[in-house]
Design a protein around this motif. Sequence first.
Motif, PDB file in Angstrom:
ATOM      1  N   ASP A 134       0.902  -1.258  -0.216  1.00 18.39           N
ATOM      2  CA  ASP A 134       0.023   0.078  -0.017  1.00 18.39           C
ATOM      3  C   ASP A 134       0.842   1.314  -0.168  1.00 18.39           C
ATOM      4  O   ASP A 134       1.918   1.245   0.390  1.00 18.39           O
ATOM      5  N   GLU A 156      -2.965   4.193  -7.865  1.00 20.00           N
ATOM      6  CA  GLU A 156      -3.536   4.916  -6.977  1.00 20.00           C
ATOM      7  C   GLU A 156      -3.671   4.248  -5.557  1.00 20.00           C
ATOM      8  O   GLU A 156      -3.940   4.682  -4.701  1.00 20.00           O
ATOM      9  N   LYS A 157      -3.429   2.966  -5.361  1.00 19.34           N
ATOM     10  CA  LYS A 157      -3.388   2.293  -4.276  1.00 19.34           C
ATOM     11  C   LYS A 157      -2.074   1.746  -3.847  1.00 19.34           C
ATOM     12  O   LYS A 157      -1.576   1.581  -2.590  1.00 19.34           O
ATOM     13  N   VAL A 158      -1.110   1.101  -4.611  1.00 21.19           N
ATOM     14  CA  VAL A 158      -0.035   0.387  -4.151  1.00 21.19           C
ATOM     15  C   VAL A 158       1.327   0.785  -5.070  1.00 21.19           C
ATOM     16  O   VAL A 158       1.279   1.360  -6.146  1.00 21.19           O
TER      17      VAL A 158
END
Length: 167
Positions: A134, A156-158
């Motif tokens: 993350d 956008e997440k990881v």
Amino acid sequence: MTDVKIIETARLRLLPLTVDDARRIVDAAPAPGDRWAEGYPGDGDVRSARGFLNGVAERGDPGAYRPYEIRLLADGGTIGGIGFHGPPDTAGVVTVGYGLVPGARGQGYATEALRALIARAREAGATAVRGDADLDNVASQRVMEAAGMAYEGEDEKVRNYRLVFAA
């Protein structure tokens, strides 16, 4: 189980999960003699064990490419899990994941375990390993970097990491 080995490092023993082990983790039901640290199994351990059980049902035994319990050599206590999300893809790339109970973090165990798992992937014939963390999980990003994995990009997440083995 073919090509399955216990992996030992200076401080850790990575114990390959069996189907029975995975069922106990999913059920949060330790066997007599298990020394699970507080917080084990965590959500990631349960997801990994379920994925392993589903993979065995669909494709059979994955050999080396399975989850492993992380145990301390000193006392045999289980402090987390590490492993492969499944067998390598068609290019030979395998995805890794890991997690430790809160009380075991910050002591270098994750890096030590990941280095050993990467060596096992190479020995078992993978061409590369990949993993992600993350965006706000800086500790996990540092673990992958310390284990030799290189930053590959992010969404956008990881953040994504990879280590390609030389031919």
